[in-house]
Design an enzyme around this catalytic site. Sequence first.
Site, mmCIF file in Angstrom:
data_model
loop_
_atom_site.group_PDB
_atom_site.id
_atom_site.type_symbol
_atom_site.label_atom_id
_atom_site.label_comp_id
_atom_site.label_asym_id
_atom_site.label_seq_id
_atom_site.Cartn_x
_atom_site.Cartn_y
_atom_site.Cartn_z
ATOM 1 C CD GLU A 137 -2.412 1.437 2.714
ATOM 2 O OE1 GLU A 137 -3.398 2.203 2.798
ATOM 3 O OE2 GLU A 137 -1.958 0.805 3.689
ATOM 4 C CG ASP A 172 -6.019 4.434 1.815
ATOM 5 O OD1 ASP A 172 -6.635 5.484 1.522
ATOM 6 O OD2 ASP A 172 -5.951 3.988 2.970
ATOM 7 C CD GLU A 234 -6.496 2.463 6.897
ATOM 8 O OE1 GLU A 234 -5.728 1.758 7.572
ATOM 9 O OE2 GLU A 234 -6.204 2.918 5.775
#
Length: 256
Positions: A137, A172, A234
């Site tokens: 990520e 993300d 998140e």
Amino acid sequence: MPKFAANLTMMFNEVPFLERFGRARRAGFRGVEYLSPYVAEPTEIRARLDEHGLEQALYNTNPGNFEAGERGTAAVPGLESRFDADIDQALRYAETLRPGNIHIMAGRADGPKARETFVANLKKACAKAPSQGFVIEPINTRDMPGYFLTTTTQAKDIIAEVGAPNLKLQLDLYHCQIMEGDLTRRIEALAPLVAHVQIAAVPDRHEPDTGETNLGHLLSALDRVGYKGWIGCEYRPAGVTEDGLGWFAPYKEATS
């Protein structure tokens, strides 16, 4: 239709960790993720997953001492033995939790030696557990200064160099917007590599329907490219977690 996993590190943290599973299910989530499962025994977590009918979408390798600034070991030269232990720990938990993906944390490092270390460690992990999905990520430099992996371009090149079918991208969209922007085109271009997505508002990392990005547009883009994986929530709720779940109402009926 997207499927959402509640991030139990950030959401429902009004109660202790093991109590958050029930709160997430009662709110309508079918999946959960979190930064670290290592705060509890895997059998304890498995019991909560089974009790509430939840799937384990994702967790990270051990970040190390967060207060001391550690953020993983995979790209840190000289910590190869610690990385091996981190992977062994993550896979031991995976035997019980059966996660869709394990996020391998790169750590704080820089330069060609860090990249060489990262690639070698990723190859080793993917070969050790070829049936387990792993992801890397990119994380923005504002929230995590010094982290080795910061852009999707960098991640794409590393995934290609590792060449393992079980290594994919954790996209993300919060981090990506801060570092690169152009989210729709990046979703389209990166779709074949993406195995996990996460969302949060930019710039404050609150509920994903606030801030400078258009949640509905991004979810439509993910649908258009055929993304079928989990979307991890998140984000840090601005108040009590349940009070901020109005954005989730249209999707809750489809997942509860």
